[in-house]
Design a protein around this motif. Structure first.
Motif, PDB file in Angstrom:
ATOM      1  N   LEU A 107       0.833  -1.206   0.000  1.00  0.00           N
ATOM      2  CA  LEU A 107       0.000   0.000   0.000  1.00  0.00           C
ATOM      3  C   LEU A 107       0.869   1.258   0.000  1.00  0.00           C
ATOM      4  O   LEU A 107       0.568   2.230  -0.710  1.00  0.00           O
ATOM      5  N   LEU A 108       1.938   1.250   0.782  1.00  0.00           N
ATOM      6  CA  LEU A 108       2.887   2.364   0.735  1.00  0.00           C
ATOM      7  C   LEU A 108       3.505   2.460  -0.654  1.00  0.00           C
ATOM      8  O   LEU A 108       3.647   3.559  -1.218  1.00  0.00           O
ATOM      9  N   ALA A 109       3.855   1.318  -1.219  1.00  0.00           N
ATOM     10  CA  ALA A 109       4.438   1.301  -2.559  1.00  0.00           C
ATOM     11  C   ALA A 109       3.493   1.904  -3.585  1.00  0.00           C
ATOM     12  O   ALA A 109       3.907   2.637  -4.489  1.00  0.00           O
ATOM     13  N   ALA A 110       2.200   1.591  -3.464  1.00  0.00           N
ATOM     14  CA  ALA A 110       1.222   2.147  -4.400  1.00  0.00           C
ATOM     15  C   ALA A 110       1.218   3.670  -4.333  1.00  0.00           C
ATOM     16  O   ALA A 110       1.135   4.349  -5.376  1.00  0.00           O
ATOM     17  N   GLU A 111       1.313   4.232  -3.128  1.00  0.00           N
ATOM     18  CA  GLU A 111       1.368   5.687  -3.003  1.00  0.00           C
ATOM     19  C   GLU A 111       2.599   6.251  -3.693  1.00  0.00           C
ATOM     20  O   GLU A 111       2.527   7.271  -4.407  1.00  0.00           O
ATOM     21  N   ILE A 147      -3.165  -2.895  -6.312  1.00  0.00           N
ATOM     22  CA  ILE A 147      -3.833  -2.490  -7.549  1.00  0.00           C
ATOM     23  C   ILE A 147      -5.042  -1.608  -7.249  1.00  0.00           C
ATOM     24  O   ILE A 147      -5.250  -0.565  -7.893  1.00  0.00           O
ATOM     25  N   LEU A 148      -5.834  -1.998  -6.264  1.00  0.00           N
ATOM     26  CA  LEU A 148      -6.997  -1.191  -5.892  1.00  0.00           C
ATOM     27  C   LEU A 148      -6.557   0.188  -5.393  1.00  0.00           C
ATOM     28  O   LEU A 148      -7.198   1.206  -5.703  1.00  0.00           O
ATOM     29  N   ALA A 149      -5.460   0.236  -4.635  1.00  0.00           N
ATOM     30  CA  ALA A 149      -4.954   1.517  -4.149  1.00  0.00           C
ATOM     31  C   ALA A 149      -4.468   2.380  -5.306  1.00  0.00           C
ATOM     32  O   ALA A 149      -4.721   3.597  -5.339  1.00  0.00           O
ATOM     33  N   LEU A 150      -3.771   1.786  -6.252  1.00  0.00           N
ATOM     34  CA  LEU A 150      -3.310   2.544  -7.420  1.00  0.00           C
ATOM     35  C   LEU A 150      -4.491   3.153  -8.166  1.00  0.00           C
ATOM     36  O   LEU A 150      -4.440   4.315  -8.599  1.00  0.00           O
ATOM     37  N   GLN A 151      -5.551   2.379  -8.309  1.00  0.00           N
ATOM     38  CA  GLN A 151      -6.719   2.902  -9.010  1.00  0.00           C
ATOM     39  C   GLN A 151      -7.373   4.038  -8.234  1.00  0.00           C
ATOM     40  O   GLN A 151      -7.809   5.031  -8.828  1.00  0.00           O
ATOM     41  N   ARG A 152      -7.428   3.925  -6.920  1.00  0.00           N
ATOM     42  CA  ARG A 152      -7.983   5.025  -6.113  1.00  0.00           C
ATOM     43  C   ARG A 152      -7.124   6.274  -6.222  1.00  0.00           C
ATOM     44  O   ARG A 152      -7.632   7.403  -6.107  1.00  0.00           O
ATOM     45  N   LEU A 153      -5.831   6.089  -6.455  1.00  0.00           N
ATOM     46  CA  LEU A 153      -4.894   7.209  -6.522  1.00  0.00           C
ATOM     47  C   LEU A 153      -4.758   7.778  -7.933  1.00  0.00           C
ATOM     48  O   LEU A 153      -3.873   8.598  -8.188  1.00  0.00           O
ATOM     49  N   CYS A 155      -4.470   5.967 -10.974  1.00  0.00           N
ATOM     50  CA  CYS A 155      -3.936   5.077 -12.019  1.00  0.00           C
ATOM     51  C   CYS A 155      -5.065   4.137 -12.438  1.00  0.00           C
ATOM     52  O   CYS A 155      -5.179   3.014 -11.936  1.00  0.00           O
ATOM     53  N   ALA A 156      -5.892   4.608 -13.342  1.00  0.00           N
ATOM     54  CA  ALA A 156      -7.135   3.899 -13.654  1.00  0.00           C
ATOM     55  C   ALA A 156      -6.888   2.548 -14.308  1.00  0.00           C
ATOM     56  O   ALA A 156      -7.613   1.584 -14.053  1.00  0.00           O
ATOM     57  N   ARG A 157      -5.865   2.476 -15.151  1.00  0.00           N
ATOM     58  CA  ARG A 157      -5.572   1.233 -15.875  1.00  0.00           C
ATOM     59  C   ARG A 157      -4.263   0.651 -15.352  1.00  0.00           C
ATOM     60  O   ARG A 157      -3.211   1.315 -15.397  1.00  0.00           O
ATOM     61  N   VAL A 158      -4.324  -0.558 -14.847  1.00  0.00           N
ATOM     62  CA  VAL A 158      -3.153  -1.206 -14.251  1.00  0.00           C
ATOM     63  C   VAL A 158      -2.887  -2.520 -14.960  1.00  0.00           C
ATOM     64  O   VAL A 158      -3.804  -3.346 -15.122  1.00  0.00           O
ATOM     65  N   ALA A 159      -1.657  -2.726 -15.384  1.00  0.00           N
ATOM     66  CA  ALA A 159      -1.229  -4.016 -15.936  1.00  0.00           C
ATOM     67  C   ALA A 159      -0.548  -4.800 -14.826  1.00  0.00           C
ATOM     68  O   ALA A 159       0.370  -4.287 -14.167  1.00  0.00           O
ATOM     69  N   TYR A 160      -0.992  -6.019 -14.619  1.00  0.00           N
ATOM     70  CA  TYR A 160      -0.422  -6.901 -13.602  1.00  0.00           C
ATOM     71  C   TYR A 160       0.243  -8.077 -14.314  1.00  0.00           C
ATOM     72  O   TYR A 160      -0.421  -8.844 -15.013  1.00  0.00           O
ATOM     73  N   VAL A 161       1.553  -8.210 -14.159  1.00  0.00           N
ATOM     74  CA  VAL A 161       2.327  -9.272 -14.789  1.00  0.00           C
ATOM     75  C   VAL A 161       2.832 -10.199 -13.694  1.00  0.00           C
ATOM     76  O   VAL A 161       3.420  -9.746 -12.708  1.00  0.00           O
ATOM     77  N   ASP A 162       2.622 -11.494 -13.872  1.00  0.00           N
ATOM     78  CA  ASP A 162       2.960 -12.476 -12.838  1.00  0.00           C
ATOM     79  C   ASP A 162       3.799 -13.578 -13.466  1.00  0.00           C
ATOM     80  O   ASP A 162       3.321 -14.314 -14.335  1.00  0.00           O
ATOM     81  N   ILE A 163       5.072 -13.688 -13.042  1.00  0.00           N
ATOM     82  CA  ILE A 163       5.956 -14.718 -13.607  1.00  0.00           C
ATOM     83  C   ILE A 163       6.321 -15.776 -12.571  1.00  0.00           C
ATOM     84  O   ILE A 163       7.262 -16.536 -12.753  1.00  0.00           O
ATOM     85  N   ASP A 164       5.558 -15.831 -11.503  1.00  0.00           N
ATOM     86  CA  ASP A 164       5.674 -16.900 -10.510  1.00  0.00           C
ATOM     87  C   ASP A 164       5.370 -18.242 -11.177  1.00  0.00           C
ATOM     88  O   ASP A 164       4.598 -18.302 -12.129  1.00  0.00           O
ATOM     89  N   ALA A 165       5.929 -19.317 -10.667  1.00  0.00           N
ATOM     90  CA  ALA A 165       5.678 -20.644 -11.246  1.00  0.00           C
ATOM     91  C   ALA A 165       4.239 -21.098 -11.045  1.00  0.00           C
ATOM     92  O   ALA A 165       3.775 -22.008 -11.734  1.00  0.00           O
ATOM     93  N   HIS A 166       3.520 -20.474 -10.119  1.00  0.00           N
ATOM     94  CA  HIS A 166       2.153 -20.876  -9.793  1.00  0.00           C
ATOM     95  C   HIS A 166       1.163 -19.798 -10.221  1.00  0.00           C
ATOM     96  O   HIS A 166       1.424 -18.604 -10.047  1.00  0.00           O
ATOM     97  N   HIS A 167       0.031 -20.209 -10.746  1.00  0.00           N
ATOM     98  CA  HIS A 167      -0.955 -19.257 -11.237  1.00  0.00           C
ATOM     99  C   HIS A 167      -1.515 -18.394 -10.117  1.00  0.00           C
ATOM    100  O   HIS A 167      -1.762 -18.873  -9.004  1.00  0.00           O
TER     101      HIS A 167
END
Length: 368
Positions: A107-111, A147-153, A155-167
């Motif tokens: 959440l701090l990071a989103a700010e 992501i929700l915090a970014l949108q409140r701040l 950043c209406a459109r957020v791309a989330y990229v996940d390269i973890d081995a698990h979905h």
């Protein structure tokens, strides 16, 4: 900005749990040994308050998690309803405070990201948490909260990229049907949680690419160039969130992928070039040396530090001090102690991967 906390040093899920290894604390120690924290770059993570967690999680679940920590026990009803007190999500001393700290960091990071900064929160990335239930070592879902915090701040459109081995099943569930969050998940096929099929768009803008075991650097480079980067650029995001779980690296015990940690740094570098607002999170990773080396390299890439061919003695000592009960008799390659950057692991590109990429590319073209 780098967000960390000492809570990761003194807490553990239990002696036999896959997360009974030092991870974030080792990254902090390595970065300090390398002199990679300029004044003001390191921020201590706050602990998210229950009111902030309720942006995604239910009040009943937050209360149950707090009660489980306070009582160090759960009822059968709580275990069945909320997934607490199970083998993957056990009762332990900091079972509320630790994930709430990870969430507070995100959440701090989103700010900070909303103001134009690039931020690394290695304690974050807990992408299996659901609104009312723990799952897959994840008690809270800090990527969703960020992501929700970014949108409140703004950043209406957020791309989330996940390269973890698990979905990232928790994130996919949270943004089911969303047209303002583009989720791109690269994960091992036929691996827990057995979600994220190629055809699954989560009812919205999601792209899932299950990959066969032994995914190598050559195949991943093709995925980055043909799927991840075009999908992010075409979405025109206001911010990007990258979950870079280290369990896709070859030595991890909970996957069968074969990447070097070059893939993580390449992804960070490429996404940073696309979007000035970038939040990088940790995630999975269950070999202490692989995690520490991968994520310290991620910070080097994000902060512009140069990774040396051989670590100085102070950093080498941090890696040599690690232990791992899970495979205590297995040999440790000398490079685990003396380097951060793996040698690249190239290899053949399966024809099935090219076919799957072509199908996803067709979807992207149809969006234009």
């Amino acid at each position: 900005m780098f967000i960390g906390s000492e809570i990761y040093r003194r807490s553990t899920y239990g002696a036999v749990h896959p997360l009974a290894i030092p991870r974030v604390s080792t990254v902090i120690d390595l970065c300090r040994a390398m002199g990679w924290f300029a004044p003001g770059q390191y921020r201590t993570s706050p602990r998210a308050r229950p009111a902030a967690l309720r942006a995604f999680h239910t009040p009943d679940y937050i209360a149950a998690l707090q009660q489980a920590e306070a009582e160090q026990a759960v009822s059968e009803e709580t275990r069945a309803r909320h997934g607490l007190g199970t083998l993957p999500n056990p009762v332990f001393a900091e079972m509320y405070r630790r994930p709430a700290t990870a969430a507070g960091g995100s959440l701090l990071a989103a700010e900070l990201v909303a103001r134009g900064h690039r931020v690394f929160n290695p304690g974050g990335g807990t992408h299996h948490g659901f609104a009312d239930r723990a799952g897959g070592f994840c008690y809270l879902n800090d990527p969703v909260l960020a992501i929700l915090a970014l949108q409140r701040l703004g950043c209406a459109r957020v791309a989330y990229v996940d390269i973890d081995a698990h979905h990232c099943d928790g994130v996919a569930s949270a943004f089911q049907g969303s047209q303002t969050v583009r989720m791109i998940s690269i994960h091992e096929a036929r691996r827990w949680p057995f979600t994220g099929a190629l055809e699954d768009d989560a009812g919205g803008a999601a792209l899932n690419l299950p990959v066969a075991r032994d995914l190598n650097d050559s195949a991943y480079a093709l995925i980055l160039d043909r799927l991840i980067l075009p999908a992010v650029a075409g979405f025109r995001p206001d911010a990007v969130v990258l979950q870079c779980g280290a369990d896709a690296v070859a030595e991890d015990p909970l996957s069968r992928l074969a990447l070097s940690n070059c893939a993580h740094r390449d992804t960070v570098r490429a996404l940073a070039a696309l979007c000035p607002r970038l939040l990088v999170l940790g995630g999975g990773g269950y070999n202490p040396w692989s995690v520490a080396r991968a994520w310290t390299g991620v910070w080097a890439t994000l902060s512009g530090a140069e990774i040396p061919d051989r670590l100085p003695p102070e950093a080498e000592a941090v890696l040599r001090a690690l232990s791992w009960q899970r495979q205590r008799h297995a040999p440790r390659p000398e490079t685990w102690f003396t380097t951060l950057a793996d040698a690249p692991r190239p290899g053949p590109i399966p024809s099935g991967l090219r076919t799957d990429l072509a199908r996803l590319e067709q979807r992207l073209r149809a969006e234009v």
